[in-house]
Design a protein around this motif. Structure first.
Motif, PDB file in Angstrom:
ATOM      1  N   ASP A 107       0.772  -1.083  -0.041  1.00  0.00           N
ATOM      2  CA  ASP A 107      -0.018  -0.051  -0.197  1.00  0.00           C
ATOM      3  C   ASP A 107       0.799   1.262   0.088  1.00  0.00           C
ATOM      4  O   ASP A 107       0.562   2.346  -0.835  1.00  0.00           O
ATOM      5  CB  ASP A 107      -0.865   0.078   1.277  1.00  0.00           C
ATOM      6  N   PHE A 128      -8.029   2.871  -0.367  1.00  0.00           N
ATOM      7  CA  PHE A 128      -6.617   2.646   0.290  1.00  0.00           C
ATOM      8  C   PHE A 128      -6.747   2.108   1.490  1.00  0.00           C
ATOM      9  O   PHE A 128      -7.217   2.661   2.606  1.00  0.00           O
ATOM     10  CB  PHE A 128      -5.868   4.151   0.591  1.00  0.00           C
ATOM     11  N   HIS A 132      -5.767  -4.603   3.413  1.00  0.00           N
ATOM     12  CA  HIS A 132      -5.091  -4.765   4.611  1.00  0.00           C
ATOM     13  C   HIS A 132      -5.849  -4.629   5.913  1.00  0.00           C
ATOM     14  O   HIS A 132      -5.629  -5.569   6.815  1.00  0.00           O
ATOM     15  CB  HIS A 132      -4.105  -3.663   4.782  1.00  0.00           C
ATOM     16  N   TYR A 190      -5.020   4.621   8.325  1.00  0.00           N
ATOM     17  CA  TYR A 190      -4.845   3.225   7.906  1.00  0.00           C
ATOM     18  C   TYR A 190      -5.114   2.335   9.021  1.00  0.00           C
ATOM     19  O   TYR A 190      -5.750   1.092   8.890  1.00  0.00           O
ATOM     20  CB  TYR A 190      -3.497   3.244   7.695  1.00  0.00           C
TER      21      TYR A 190
END
Length: 309
Positions: A107, A128, A132, A190
């Motif tokens: 990423d 994005f 994950h 994230y």
């Protein structure tokens, strides 16, 4: 289409990961730093400051998305174990601590640079971090995780150079002084997709806050020794990775702006090659793209849909 996802974990001693010509000496120095810091914080009934030792295991998590034995190294974390030299008892600490992921490298070192190549300003791809984050959630929810680990993971990272942090009046006896950032960073966003929130604390006798990413109740769900195991381990690593911040000769003030350009710090005897780590991140990201993301894109999308926020 029918498929299954199988998780396996492999436990390896951290000594196997020491690298370089002076790897044994570097490793011994790092482990000594961890033990000394642990005893410094766990100072009750410990008059000689030598009662405890910290054992570290690398937990390598492999994912077999098709159930055919072709496993992909999805996640790597650390497990601490606390040895009480006085009683001989070995107590499990926290799982998480450090965090490594080929998909995260994909990423940040492949997807993000390619997305922003030739653009006037910085932006994020629409999805994005979604894959994950869902993989991580799937692992924590798996029977494999629940069978081996008693509590949710805690991942401890460094503060961001791009932000400033304000000291609060909240003080925890082990975690220390709480700081709050001036905005949410890309890393926070994230890890948020992994189901983790973050709080920043500067432990006693530390010089800078650490970022503690967690899903449970950080201040009440973990014992003092569990928290000290994570602090001593990750503070030692951060002193090696970012001595400009974590081995600085001055303590973070009321408002703190971390910087790797800070010159007033004490170098450690263990040298960490940040340039090599950046190159490795790109290599691992490309590996993830070619062997995992592209071949299993549709299967991954279908399987991880159940772990969407």
């Amino acid at each position: 289409m029918h498929y299954q996802s199988n998780w396996t974990t492999q436990v390896g001693l951290i000594t196997h990961r020491a690298r370089g010509a002076h790897r044994q000496q570097n490793l011994a120095s790092a482990l000594r730093m961890i033990d000394n810091r642990f005893n410094d914080l766990a100072n009750w009934d410990n008059p000689q400051a030598d009662r405890y030792a910290v054992e570290l295991d690398i937990i390598s998590v492999d994912l077999d998305i098709g159930g055919n034995g072709e496993a992909f190294p999805a996640i790597e974390v650390l497990q601490t174990t606390i040895l009480d030299r006085r009683t001989g008892a070995r107590t499990p600490g926290l799982v998480g601590n450090n965090f490594s992921s080929y998909v995260r490298d994909y990423d940040f070192s492949v997807v993000l640079p390619e997305h922003n190549k030739g653009r006037d300003g910085f932006s994020l791809p629409e999805d994005f971090g979604e894959l994950h984050g869902r993989i991580f959630k799937a692992f924590v929810a798996s029977d494999v995780f629940r069978a081996q680990f008693r509590k949710p993971p805690v991942i401890c990272l460094s503060v961001s150079e791009t932000k400033s942090y304000a000291r609060t009046a909240n003080v925890h006896p082990v975690l220390g002084i709480e700081y709050v950032p001036n905005y949410a960073s890309l890393t926070e966003q994230y890890f948020g997709k992994m189901g983790l929130e973050v709080r920043y604390f500067m432990p006693p006798k530390s010089v800078a806050p650490l970022a503690f990413y967690h899903s449970g109740d950080l201040l009440n769900e973990y014992t003092n020794l569990e928290l000290i195991g994570t602090i001593s381990t990750m503070e030692a690593f951060r002193k090696l990775y970012r001595p400009e911040i974590y081995n600085a000769n001055s303590v973070a003030g009321q408002t703190y702006h971390p910087s790797l350009k800070h010159q007033d710090f004490s170098p450690t005897r263990v040298v960490y090659d940040r340039a090599e780590r950046s190159r490795l991140a790109t290599e691992q990201g490309r590996f993830a793209e070619e062997t995992f993301i592209k071949p299993h894109r549709d299967r991954l999308a279908e399987w991880t849909a159940q772990f969407a926020a």
